[in-house]
Scaffold this motif. Structure first.
Motif, PDB file in Angstrom:
ATOM      1  N   HIS A  46      -2.567  22.135   8.840  1.00  0.00           N
ATOM      2  CA  HIS A  46      -3.451  21.155   9.475  1.00  0.00           C
ATOM      3  C   HIS A  46      -3.155  21.019  10.956  1.00  0.00           C
ATOM      4  CE1 HIS A  46      -5.108  19.950   5.652  1.00  0.00           C
ATOM      5  NE2 HIS A  46      -3.890  19.897   5.169  1.00  0.00           N
ATOM      6  N   PHE A  47      -1.875  21.121  11.311  1.00  0.00           N
ATOM      7  CA  PHE A  47      -1.534  20.989  12.720  1.00  0.00           C
ATOM      8  C   PHE A  47      -1.866  22.261  13.490  1.00  0.00           C
ATOM      9  CE2 PHE A  47       0.017  16.816  12.766  1.00  0.00           C
ATOM     10  CZ  PHE A  47       0.603  16.586  11.542  1.00  0.00           C
ATOM     11  N   VAL A  48      -1.779  23.381  12.810  1.00  0.00           N
ATOM     12  CA  VAL A  48      -2.182  24.636  13.450  1.00  0.00           C
ATOM     13  C   VAL A  48      -3.685  24.585  13.719  1.00  0.00           C
ATOM     14  CG1 VAL A  48      -2.403  27.127  13.125  1.00  0.00           C
ATOM     15  CG2 VAL A  48      -0.341  25.975  12.381  1.00  0.00           C
ATOM     16  N   LEU A  49      -4.412  24.088  12.749  1.00  0.00           N
ATOM     17  CA  LEU A  49      -5.866  23.961  12.896  1.00  0.00           C
ATOM     18  C   LEU A  49      -6.185  22.981  14.019  1.00  0.00           C
ATOM     19  CD1 LEU A  49      -8.473  24.940  11.766  1.00  0.00           C
ATOM     20  CD2 LEU A  49      -8.305  23.302   9.906  1.00  0.00           C
ATOM     21  N   TYR A  50      -5.433  21.898  14.078  1.00  0.00           N
ATOM     22  CA  TYR A  50      -5.610  20.925  15.154  1.00  0.00           C
ATOM     23  C   TYR A  50      -5.403  21.591  16.508  1.00  0.00           C
ATOM     24  CZ  TYR A  50      -4.630  17.142  18.379  1.00  0.00           C
ATOM     25  OH  TYR A  50      -4.632  16.325  19.476  1.00  0.00           O
ATOM     26  N   GLY A  51      -4.350  22.409  16.592  1.00  0.00           N
ATOM     27  CA  GLY A  51      -4.076  23.121  17.836  1.00  0.00           C
ATOM     28  C   GLY A  51      -5.249  24.009  18.235  1.00  0.00           C
ATOM     29  N   LEU A  52      -5.813  24.685  17.269  1.00  0.00           N
ATOM     30  CA  LEU A  52      -6.957  25.547  17.539  1.00  0.00           C
ATOM     31  C   LEU A  52      -8.148  24.737  18.014  1.00  0.00           C
ATOM     32  CD1 LEU A  52      -6.686  27.998  14.512  1.00  0.00           C
ATOM     33  CD2 LEU A  52      -6.662  28.655  16.910  1.00  0.00           C
ATOM     34  N   CYS A  61       0.321  15.969   4.023  1.00  0.00           N
ATOM     35  CA  CYS A  61       0.886  17.234   3.548  1.00  0.00           C
ATOM     36  C   CYS A  61       2.387  17.289   3.810  1.00  0.00           C
ATOM     37  CB  CYS A  61       0.178  18.359   4.294  1.00  0.00           C
ATOM     38  SG  CYS A  61       0.147  19.892   3.426  1.00  0.00           S
ATOM     39  N   TYR A  62       2.771  16.951   5.018  1.00  0.00           N
ATOM     40  CA  TYR A  62       4.182  16.907   5.381  1.00  0.00           C
ATOM     41  C   TYR A  62       4.928  15.928   4.499  1.00  0.00           C
ATOM     42  CZ  TYR A  62       4.152  19.459   9.891  1.00  0.00           C
ATOM     43  OH  TYR A  62       4.082  20.409  10.881  1.00  0.00           O
ATOM     44  N   PHE A  63       4.337  14.749   4.315  1.00  0.00           N
ATOM     45  CA  PHE A  63       5.041  13.718   3.572  1.00  0.00           C
ATOM     46  C   PHE A  63       5.371  14.172   2.165  1.00  0.00           C
ATOM     47  CE2 PHE A  63       6.643   9.524   3.072  1.00  0.00           C
ATOM     48  CZ  PHE A  63       6.484   9.237   1.729  1.00  0.00           C
ATOM     49  N   ASP A  64       4.379  14.767   1.509  1.00  0.00           N
ATOM     50  CA  ASP A  64       4.602  15.178   0.126  1.00  0.00           C
ATOM     51  C   ASP A  64       5.715  16.213   0.005  1.00  0.00           C
ATOM     52  OD1 ASP A  64       1.122  14.839  -0.901  1.00  0.00           O
ATOM     53  OD2 ASP A  64       2.820  13.478  -1.108  1.00  0.00           O
ATOM     54  N   LYS A  65       5.767  17.130   0.972  1.00  0.00           N
ATOM     55  CA  LYS A  65       6.816  18.146   0.911  1.00  0.00           C
ATOM     56  C   LYS A  65       8.153  17.608   1.410  1.00  0.00           C
ATOM     57  CE  LYS A  65       6.243  22.238  -0.709  1.00  0.00           C
ATOM     58  NZ  LYS A  65       5.594  23.387  -0.062  1.00  0.00           N
ATOM     59  N   ALA A  66       8.085  16.834   2.482  1.00  0.00           N
ATOM     60  CA  ALA A  66       9.314  16.426   3.158  1.00  0.00           C
ATOM     61  C   ALA A  66      10.068  15.319   2.432  1.00  0.00           C
ATOM     62  CB  ALA A  66       9.009  15.981   4.585  1.00  0.00           C
ATOM     63  N   GLU A  82      -7.865  15.597  10.771  1.00  0.00           N
ATOM     64  CA  GLU A  82      -7.001  16.740  10.508  1.00  0.00           C
ATOM     65  C   GLU A  82      -5.534  16.352  10.588  1.00  0.00           C
ATOM     66  OE1 GLU A  82      -8.938  19.147   9.529  1.00  0.00           O
ATOM     67  OE2 GLU A  82      -7.166  20.223   8.819  1.00  0.00           O
ATOM     68  N   ILE A  83      -5.205  15.550  11.576  1.00  0.00           N
ATOM     69  CA  ILE A  83      -3.818  15.111  11.742  1.00  0.00           C
ATOM     70  C   ILE A  83      -3.349  14.319  10.531  1.00  0.00           C
ATOM     71  CG2 ILE A  83      -2.308  13.595  13.076  1.00  0.00           C
ATOM     72  CD1 ILE A  83      -3.953  14.328  15.524  1.00  0.00           C
ATOM     73  N   LEU A  84      -4.210  13.438  10.043  1.00  0.00           N
ATOM     74  CA  LEU A  84      -3.813  12.617   8.905  1.00  0.00           C
ATOM     75  C   LEU A  84      -3.618  13.474   7.662  1.00  0.00           C
ATOM     76  CD1 LEU A  84      -6.049   9.547   9.660  1.00  0.00           C
ATOM     77  CD2 LEU A  84      -3.574   9.646   9.763  1.00  0.00           C
ATOM     78  N   LYS A  85      -4.463  14.499   7.522  1.00  0.00           N
ATOM     79  CA  LYS A  85      -4.269  15.415   6.393  1.00  0.00           C
ATOM     80  C   LYS A  85      -2.910  16.083   6.531  1.00  0.00           C
ATOM     81  CE  LYS A  85      -9.058  16.745   5.692  1.00  0.00           C
ATOM     82  NZ  LYS A  85     -10.003  17.813   6.041  1.00  0.00           N
ATOM     83  N   GLY A  86      -2.601  16.466   7.771  1.00  0.00           N
ATOM     84  CA  GLY A  86      -1.334  17.124   8.038  1.00  0.00           C
ATOM     85  C   GLY A  86      -0.144  16.236   7.713  1.00  0.00           C
ATOM     86  N   PRO A 134       0.815  -1.219   0.000  1.00  0.00           N
ATOM     87  CA  PRO A 134       0.000   0.000   0.000  1.00  0.00           C
ATOM     88  C   PRO A 134       0.850   1.270   0.000  1.00  0.00           C
ATOM     89  CG  PRO A 134       0.083  -0.912   2.208  1.00  0.00           C
ATOM     90  CD  PRO A 134       0.846  -1.860   1.323  1.00  0.00           C
ATOM     91  N   THR A 135       0.303   2.338  -0.564  1.00  0.00           N
ATOM     92  CA  THR A 135       1.016   3.614  -0.568  1.00  0.00           C
ATOM     93  C   THR A 135       0.766   4.332   0.753  1.00  0.00           C
ATOM     94  OG1 THR A 135      -0.897   4.768  -1.447  1.00  0.00           O
ATOM     95  CG2 THR A 135       0.690   3.898  -3.052  1.00  0.00           C
ATOM     96  N   VAL A 136       1.497   5.412   0.964  1.00  0.00           N
ATOM     97  CA  VAL A 136       1.320   6.223   2.158  1.00  0.00           C
ATOM     98  C   VAL A 136      -0.143   6.666   2.255  1.00  0.00           C
ATOM     99  CG1 VAL A 136       1.863   8.468   3.175  1.00  0.00           C
ATOM    100  CG2 VAL A 136       3.696   7.028   2.285  1.00  0.00           C
ATOM    101  N   ASP A 137      -0.662   7.071   1.127  1.00  0.00           N
ATOM    102  CA  ASP A 137      -2.052   7.487   1.058  1.00  0.00           C
ATOM    103  C   ASP A 137      -2.991   6.378   1.526  1.00  0.00           C
ATOM    104  OD1 ASP A 137      -4.066   8.926  -1.574  1.00  0.00           O
ATOM    105  OD2 ASP A 137      -3.599   9.631   0.453  1.00  0.00           O
ATOM    106  N   ASP A 138      -2.772   5.166   1.011  1.00  0.00           N
ATOM    107  CA  ASP A 138      -3.589   4.007   1.393  1.00  0.00           C
ATOM    108  C   ASP A 138      -3.507   3.767   2.888  1.00  0.00           C
ATOM    109  OD1 ASP A 138      -2.448   2.110  -1.499  1.00  0.00           O
ATOM    110  OD2 ASP A 138      -4.181   3.445  -1.278  1.00  0.00           O
ATOM    111  N   ILE A 139      -2.292   3.799   3.398  1.00  0.00           N
ATOM    112  CA  ILE A 139      -2.086   3.493   4.810  1.00  0.00           C
ATOM    113  C   ILE A 139      -2.795   4.503   5.698  1.00  0.00           C
ATOM    114  CG2 ILE A 139      -0.359   3.347   6.654  1.00  0.00           C
ATOM    115  CD1 ILE A 139       1.587   2.270   4.537  1.00  0.00           C
ATOM    116  N   LEU A 140      -2.686   5.766   5.359  1.00  0.00           N
ATOM    117  CA  LEU A 140      -3.331   6.788   6.184  1.00  0.00           C
ATOM    118  C   LEU A 140      -4.845   6.629   6.137  1.00  0.00           C
ATOM    119  CD1 LEU A 140      -1.092   9.907   5.377  1.00  0.00           C
ATOM    120  CD2 LEU A 140      -1.003   8.438   7.382  1.00  0.00           C
TER     121      LEU A 140
END
Lengths: 321, 122
Positions: free
Chosen positions: B59-65, A223-228, A216-220, A190-196
């Protein structure tokens, strides 16, 4: 350093020689050398640090240390009693100190938590759990003040709760790529997307409702993964593969899998530091992140590869399709 | 009967926001709680500046809020609710992400495992 047969063995040469032969404070060599990595006490815990300078003032040695991973604003002068040599034994001591911090709190709140029926008054039981991770009172942001110290303690607590089989997974990963010249075969399933997504489903089933915080955390994380990923999650040998497999608008979370997602978790404390979260929220967040790690651990055999591709020392381990 | 009706009304108006059903921001019973809500949001922004709501940490800032409001008002807030609340004070679309974020991510540093991972657990 002390090759001579003199009783006066003070080295460093900057200080005045004193003839005190009793040597209770003077005539000692510096116990730690410049450039040496050490363990330094900061509050109740030990942290890895580096001696930048050493100085002998009035027959007492002091060392200017930089705490590894902390900003330079924390650098300070310390005396011998704050430092320990970087040995296995002392590292164990460091871990023990961390654990005893955690245990103290869980003993207190564990009892209370047990008596509460599940699902009742979620906010309260969460607060009890929160105490387990970090001690200390809420303090408003003071620049370079106690808040940052507490964040640092909770960061290292997060790392100390990192499941050990996943740590081993990362060491194997390191070995495959950097020592054996192998690569993860892409695209993964599975991809990161699938796993999340799977995790969110698991969570929703367990809680019997949609949990906004987790969503929200999973979206975050995505988001981090794609950039990082290209910026800090790859070993040098993987860059070529990256440029081959991830082209144009493709997001890494649809190509890479658990192996690289796990590396993101190692970098999370660093990334989250920029958010400057309030202590309580950060602790809650870390608990949730640890829960995600446990999910990865539970599914370790289906999410992670046990063997990587290739075997040459170079980057030409990419198989043609 | 009328007496009973009166009592009922009293009962409703005495309810605190904490007992309101979750995720129903539109049914805030009193003006007072409205003011408190807005006050909490503004307090929260001390920790979570709106400028961070556009960047990579959003997303984490929003989570914090969400957590902050949950703690201070004792009820669950959804991400959408929080965004709606913020919308009253800011034009979220006009926000620009902070520039220093880009530095974090364009550097291309090699991944490295912390030393402690290589130590054997007891």
């Amino acid at each position: 350093m002390g090759g001579s047969s003199n009783t006066n063995t003070s080295s460093g040469g900057k200080d005045k020689d004193k003839d005190d032969e009793r040597g209770s404070r003077s005539t000692k060599e510096a116990s730690f050398k410049e450039g040496e990595k050490v363990l330094a006490y900061h509050g109740p815990l030990l942290y890895e640090a580096k001696v930048q300078k050493s100085e002998n003032k009035e027959d007492e040695w002091r060392y200017h240390v930089h705490y590894l991973g902390w900003s330079k604003s924390w650098d300070e002068w310390v005396t011998n009693d704050r430092l320990l040599k970087l040995t296995d034994e002392n590292i164990r001591k460091q871990q023990e100190l961390e654990k005893s911090q955690v245990v103290d709190k869980s003993v207190k709140s564990g009892r209370a938590a047990q008596h509460k029926p599940k699902g009742s008054n979620d906010a309260k039981t969460d607060k009890e759990d929160t105490k387990i991770l970090v001690k200390g009172k809420k303090r408003k942001g003071q620049p370079g003040g106690t808040e940052e110290k507490e964040r640092k303690s909770s960061e290292s607590l997060f790392m100390s709760h990192f499941p050990s089989t996943l740590k081993k997974q990362l060491v194997d990963d390191w070995e495959f790529v950097t020592q054996l010249g192998k690569l993860v075969k892409l695209p993964r399933s599975p991809t990161v997307d699938d796993i999340l997504k799977k995790y969110l489903e698991h969570r929703t089933k367990k809680d019997n409702k949609i949990n906004d915080s987790y969503a929200e955390i999973l979206k975050g994380l995505r988001c981090y993964f794609d950039k990082a990923l290209p910026a800090m999650l790859l070993y040098k040998k993987e860059h070529h593969q990256y440029s081959e497999e991830v082209k144009g608008d493709v997001s890494p979370s649809t190509i890479y899998g658990a192996e690289h997602l796990l590396r993101l978790f190692v970098k999370l404390p660093e990334l989250l530091a920029s958010v400057n979260m309030e202590e309580d929220a950060l602790n809650k967040l870390q608990q949730k992140l640890l829960d995600i790690l446990k999910f990865l651990q539970k599914n370790q055999s289906s999410f992670f590869l046990s063997a990587y591709d290739g075997g040459s020392k170079g980057t030409d381990g990419i198989k043609t399709k | 009967m009328e007496a009973a009706a009166d009592e009922e009304q009293e009962g409703i108006s005495a309810q605190s926001p904490a007992q309101a059903p979750p995720s129903s921001a539109s049914s805030l019973p009193k003006e007072q709680s409205q003011v408190e809500l807005e006050l909490r949001v503004l307090q929260a922004l001390e920790f979570y500046p709106p400028s961070k709501l556009k960047g990579i940490h959003r997303h984490f800032v929003l989570y914090g809020l969400m957590e902050y409001l949950r703690n201070s008002l004792d009820r669950q807030f959804s991400a959408d609710e929080v965004l709606q609340l913020l919308d009253r004070f800011f034009n979220l679309e006009m926000l620009k992400p902070e520039d220093d974020e880009k530095d974090n991510f364009t550097q291309g540093e090699e991944f490295s495992l912390p030393e402690s991972f290589f130590n054997k657990d007891e």
